[in-house]
Motif scaffolding. Structure first.
Motif, PDB file in Angstrom:
ATOM      1  N   SER A   1       0.807  -1.219   0.000  1.00  0.00           N
ATOM      2  CA  SER A   1       0.000   0.000   0.000  1.00  0.00           C
ATOM      3  C   SER A   1       0.842   1.272   0.000  1.00  0.00           C
ATOM      4  O   SER A   1       0.295   2.373  -0.125  1.00  0.00           O
TER       5      SER A   1
ATOM      6  N   LEU B   1      -1.637  -2.220  -3.647  1.00  0.00           N
ATOM      7  CA  LEU B   1      -2.503  -3.271  -3.121  1.00  0.00           C
ATOM      8  C   LEU B   1      -3.901  -3.123  -3.712  1.00  0.00           C
ATOM      9  O   LEU B   1      -4.487  -4.083  -4.210  1.00  0.00           O
ATOM     10  N   SER B   2      -4.419  -1.888  -3.717  1.00  0.00           N
ATOM     11  CA  SER B   2      -5.732  -1.670  -4.320  1.00  0.00           C
ATOM     12  C   SER B   2      -5.663  -1.800  -5.835  1.00  0.00           C
ATOM     13  O   SER B   2      -6.639  -2.161  -6.484  1.00  0.00           O
TER      14      SER B   2
ATOM     15  N   MET C   1      -4.341  -4.032  -7.471  1.00  0.00           N
ATOM     16  CA  MET C   1      -4.470  -5.420  -7.894  1.00  0.00           C
ATOM     17  C   MET C   1      -5.928  -5.850  -7.951  1.00  0.00           C
ATOM     18  O   MET C   1      -6.253  -6.901  -8.507  1.00  0.00           O
ATOM     19  N   THR C   2      -6.829  -5.043  -7.361  1.00  0.00           N
ATOM     20  CA  THR C   2      -8.243  -5.413  -7.338  1.00  0.00           C
ATOM     21  C   THR C   2      -9.147  -4.330  -7.907  1.00  0.00           C
ATOM     22  O   THR C   2     -10.316  -4.575  -8.168  1.00  0.00           O
ATOM     23  N   ASN C   3      -8.591  -3.121  -8.117  1.00  0.00           N
ATOM     24  CA  ASN C   3      -9.405  -1.992  -8.561  1.00  0.00           C
ATOM     25  C   ASN C   3      -8.839  -1.459  -9.871  1.00  0.00           C
ATOM     26  O   ASN C   3      -7.724  -0.942  -9.902  1.00  0.00           O
ATOM     27  N   SER C   4      -9.602  -1.575 -10.928  1.00  0.00           N
ATOM     28  CA  SER C   4      -9.100  -1.160 -12.245  1.00  0.00           C
ATOM     29  C   SER C   4      -8.912   0.342 -12.341  1.00  0.00           C
ATOM     30  O   SER C   4      -8.238   0.825 -13.247  1.00  0.00           O
TER      31      SER C   4
END
Length: 246
Positions: free
Chosen positions: A170, A191-192, A194-197
């Protein structure tokens, strides 16, 4: 393409230790590096981050199209050689590395003015060399990487073997040469990413440094102390192998 070298050596190629007074920020807090400070070796600081896009500067491996409208026989496609120069008809090699399109056009025009009457030279980019970045810290394989096409900080980490379990994803540190050669620093929450385009993945530029800190430690201070403590003040420039002259 990957060449493994100590990150401290990689940093020494591109970071300036003198003449920078402003500090960067991590998680909104100012960073004051903990490097050894003396009258001859001041603490290293960082300029405020800016996303201003500078003019592209040529690099060895770039392919250029040089056009001389008044003398079409001199038109030529050339590649910037490892010494930073391009070879052109009638004139000696001309330094291209670390020059913008306008600067290179002016240099070639001046060189041809000894052979032609009022030459007007045009330079365009045909292809560019891979983006070279430095990746270190808590990644699988720290080192120097060539990235084809556009690259971002997350792609650079993945190319370097991905995050270690001990990493703090992060607060990944990005260091870049800014205006006037001053070093800038910011962090990115990968970190975000990897999950938030829509996450900020930080598009990279040539010679950017991506540093993944350890989780659970004062990563900013540790990073500065570990890698900058014994570095000598050097010029933060894109001069490679002593490029100079025309």
């Amino acid at each position: 393409m990957h060449r493994r070298i100590p990150l401290s050596a990689a940093l020494a190629l591109v970071l300036a230790a003198g003449g920078v007074t402003a500090c960067g920020h991590v998680d909104g807090e100012p960073i004051t590096p903990t490097a050894r400070a003396t009258a001859d070796f001041p603490n290293i600081g960082y300029a405020d981050w800016t996303d201003q896009e500078p003019d592209y500067r040529f690099y060895p491996g770039d392919e250029l199209e040089v056009t001389v409208p008044s003398a079409a026989e001199l038109n030529k496609s050339v590649v910037v050689q490892p010494d930073g120069r391009v070879a052109l008809p009638l004139i000696g090699p001309v330094m291209a590395a670390d020059r913008s399109i306008g600067e290179l056009e002016a240099a070639i025009t001046q060189a041809y003015s000894t052979q032609l009457l009022r030459p007007q030279v045009q330079v365009s980019i045909k292809s560019t060399a891979p983006l070279k970045v430095f990746v270190g810290g808590e990644v699988g394989n720290p080192g120097v990487y060539d990235m084809a096409g556009d690259g971002d900080a997350l792609r650079a980490v993945i190319q370097a073997g991905g995050f270690r379990s001990s990493s703090k994803r992060s607060s990944v540190v990005i260091i870049r040469r800014g205006p006037n050669g001053r070093a800038m620093l910011r962090t990115a929450d990968l970190l975000s990413g990897m999950t938030n385009s829509r996450a900020d993945l930080v598009p990279l530029r040539r010679f950017d440094i991506v540093y993944v800190p350890r989780s659970g430690v004062s990563e900013a201070g540790l990073f500065m102390q570990q890698y900058f403590r014994d570095l000598l003040p050097i010029s933060f420039s894109y001069a490679i192998n002593g490029f100079s002259g025309n």
